[in-house]
Design a protein around this motif. Structure first.
Motif, PDB file in Angstrom:
ATOM      1  N   HIS A  62       0.851  -1.204   0.000  1.00  0.00           N
ATOM      2  CA  HIS A  62       0.000   0.000   0.000  1.00  0.00           C
ATOM      3  C   HIS A  62       0.878   1.242   0.000  1.00  0.00           C
ATOM      4  N   HIS A  64       1.316   3.965   2.057  1.00  0.00           N
ATOM      5  CA  HIS A  64       1.888   4.696   3.197  1.00  0.00           C
ATOM      6  C   HIS A  64       3.412   4.788   3.075  1.00  0.00           C
ATOM      7  N   ASP A  66       5.773   4.572   5.195  1.00  0.00           N
ATOM      8  CA  ASP A  66       6.604   3.565   5.865  1.00  0.00           C
ATOM      9  C   ASP A  66       6.636   2.261   5.075  1.00  0.00           C
ATOM     10  N   HIS A  67       5.945   2.249   3.914  1.00  0.00           N
ATOM     11  CA  HIS A  67       6.006   1.106   2.984  1.00  0.00           C
ATOM     12  C   HIS A  67       6.516   1.521   1.594  1.00  0.00           C
ATOM     13  N   HIS A 162      -7.182  -1.389   5.053  1.00  0.00           N
ATOM     14  CA  HIS A 162      -6.366  -0.485   5.890  1.00  0.00           C
ATOM     15  C   HIS A 162      -6.471   0.964   5.391  1.00  0.00           C
ATOM     16  N   ASP A 187      -0.299  -3.921   6.035  1.00  0.00           N
ATOM     17  CA  ASP A 187      -0.929  -3.443   7.263  1.00  0.00           C
ATOM     18  C   ASP A 187      -2.366  -3.953   7.264  1.00  0.00           C
ATOM     19  N   HIS A 405      -5.230   0.556  11.762  1.00  0.00           N
ATOM     20  CA  HIS A 405      -4.674  -0.782  12.003  1.00  0.00           C
ATOM     21  C   HIS A 405      -5.624  -1.595  12.864  1.00  0.00           C
TER      22      HIS A 405
HETATM   23 ZN   LIG Z   1      -0.045   1.587   6.496  1.00  0.00          ZN
END
Ligand SMILES: [Zn+2]
Length: 464
Positions: A62, A64, A66-67, A162, A187, A405
């Motif tokens: 996805h 975000h 942090d990904h 998510h 996530d 989450h």
């Molecule tokens: Zn995420």
């Protein structure tokens, strides 16, 4: 021999990056930014333990950061392959990655101006010019059915519930006539989400990587609309302003939807709502467009108009308009990024509103260690923002209901949808206490599950 290396989100919630090697080929699942404390962020600058030009493919769960937020470094440093993702993820990445560069550039300028960095010159991790080649490499793969990437690798995406476009990835590895299936949870979202569908139950697999952000906690069960109504009515009574640091993706849209519902029901007065985030405004258009991710209730409401449109909404795009919000004296709601108050326009609203006890700050989601949001959540009496000490007099409320989450119960529910336990399950994407607590919980409640907590840069054999 197929193996997997944890290049992030091991013992921490950010930096998701998993390298799969089989048949002499290398596939990277997610390419996230490390966020939070300085030691973690330093990893974004360190030379990674591999030559990125040797990676053949990237697949994203996805959008975000942090990904996905390390992708510009990957491409800058020599990655030349495609980056596969769900179509909505690609649309979101086209907004999130340039914005990430923009924030890094602004933060570097601000740090240089205020002398708050140890580095001279102060440089951003990447610039917005460096993002363009990354966006050009994004290639859509369908949500339904199998996508064969190479003779070694086939992926299937499934709904993660998510954020818009979020998926789990089922990776089938074929090597020397042997197949191994690895599930990457990405996530895991919520059941009964305000807008999105429930996560799809996972299929059988040999190895599972499961996130554990809320592995040690349950979200509050009282409905999010009631919690918001209580705070809004309390703050309106004392003539204050509510600041909500909100992620531009999903959180802002969920808040806009709840506020609209409360206004329609007459539960809260009609208030000026400032959505002070150009990115959140753009992301909302994607939420309006991608009906395929809607749950039944939201889909039905969307047929009768725009459920995200509050009655008195101000969408502020320019910095000038954003600054004018400082002059707002009467009750109002300001929704602004970033969601963990780790940068962005919301920092200026916090400087302005935190020292007044009539005001309130609503923390509507996970607050990572090292962020201003986390300090506020932990009850700090003052916080340091952009080089100045700011007194915290405003009421601070955390509303776990808005988390994107799943909590530990929802993670267990998702795991329980798997017909049989995997050979090994690695818990990732959690702070150590959360991952450890989830390990203990799974082992006590679910028969036959073998759980491991991987270390940063650890390599494991996927066939053993
Ligand atoms: Zn995420």
């Amino acid at each position: 021999m197929a193996n997997l290396t944890f290049l992030g989100a091991a013992g921490t919630v950010t930096g998701s990056k998993y390298l799969v090697e089989a048949g002499g080929k290398r596939l990277l699942i997610d390419c996230g930014l490390f966020q939070g404390p300085r030691e973690l962020r330093q990893r974004n600058w360190d030379h990674q333990p591999l030559d990125v030009s040797t990676i053949d493919w990237v697949v994203l769960t996805h959008a975000h950061l942090d990904h996905t937020g390390w992708l510009p470094c990957l491409v800058r440093d020599g990655y030349r392959g495609p980056i596969f993702a769900d179509p909505a993820t690609i649309e979101l990445a086209n907004i999130l990655l340039p914005d990430s560069a923009h924030i890094m550039e602004e933060d570097a300028q601000s740090a240089a101006r205020h002398g708050t960095s140890r580095h001279n010159p102060v440089l951003p991790l990447y610039t917005h010019q460096q993002v363009a080649p990354t966006l050009a490499a994004l290639k859509p793969i369908p949500r339904e059915g199998a996508s064969t990437i190479s003779p070694q690798f086939t992926v299937r995406l499934r709904d993660a519930g998510h954020i818009l476009g979020s998926t789990n990835i089922e990776l089938t590895i074929t090597e020397n006539g042997r197949t191994t299936t690895v599930m990457f949870s990405g996530d895991i979202g919520r059941y009964n989400n305000l807008i999105l569908k429930d996560p799809t139950p996972p299929p059988n697999c040999d190895v599972l990587l499961c996130e554990s952000t809320y592995g040690d906690r349950d979200h509050p069960t009282d409905p999010p609309d009631q919690a918001i109504a209580d705070i809004v009515n309390r703050v309106v009574k004392r003539g204050g302003v509510i600041v909500i640091p909100a992620f531009a993706v999903d959180r802002t849209q969920s808040l806009m939807y709840v506020v609209r519902k409360l206004e329609d029901a007459g539960t809260i007065p009609k208030l000026p709502i400032y959505v002070d985030s150009p990115m959140a405004i753009n992301v909302s258009t994607f939420y309006r467009a991608h009906h395929e991710d809607y749950n039944q209730r939201f889909a039905a409401e969307a047929t009768h108009g725009d459920p995200l449109d509050a009655l008195s909404i101000h969408l502020t795009r320019s910095v000038q308009e954003s600054k004018q919000i400082n002059n707002v004296k009467s009750p109002a709601i300001i929704i602004s990024a970033s969601g963990m108050a780790s940068g962005g326009r919301v920092m200026h609203h916090l400087i302005q509103r935190l020292p007044d006890a009539r005001n309130a700050v609503i923390l509507a989601g996970f607050q990572a260690q090292g962020t201003t949001g986390r300090q506020l959540q932990d009850g700090a009496k003052s916080v340091r923002i952009i080089g100045q000490e700011v007194e915290v007099k405003a009421e601070v409320q955390s509303l776990g209901q808005f988390s994107a989450h799943g909590d530990r119960g929802e993670i267990l529910r998702w795991l329980g949808g798997m017909p049989a336990p995997p050979r090994t399950t690695y818990l990732t994407h959690g702070e150590p206490t959360a991952s450890q607590a989830l390990k203990t919980l799974i082992e006590s409640k679910m028969k036959g599950w073998k759980i491991a907590l991987p270390a940063y840069r650890q390599t494991v054999d996927l066939n053993s």
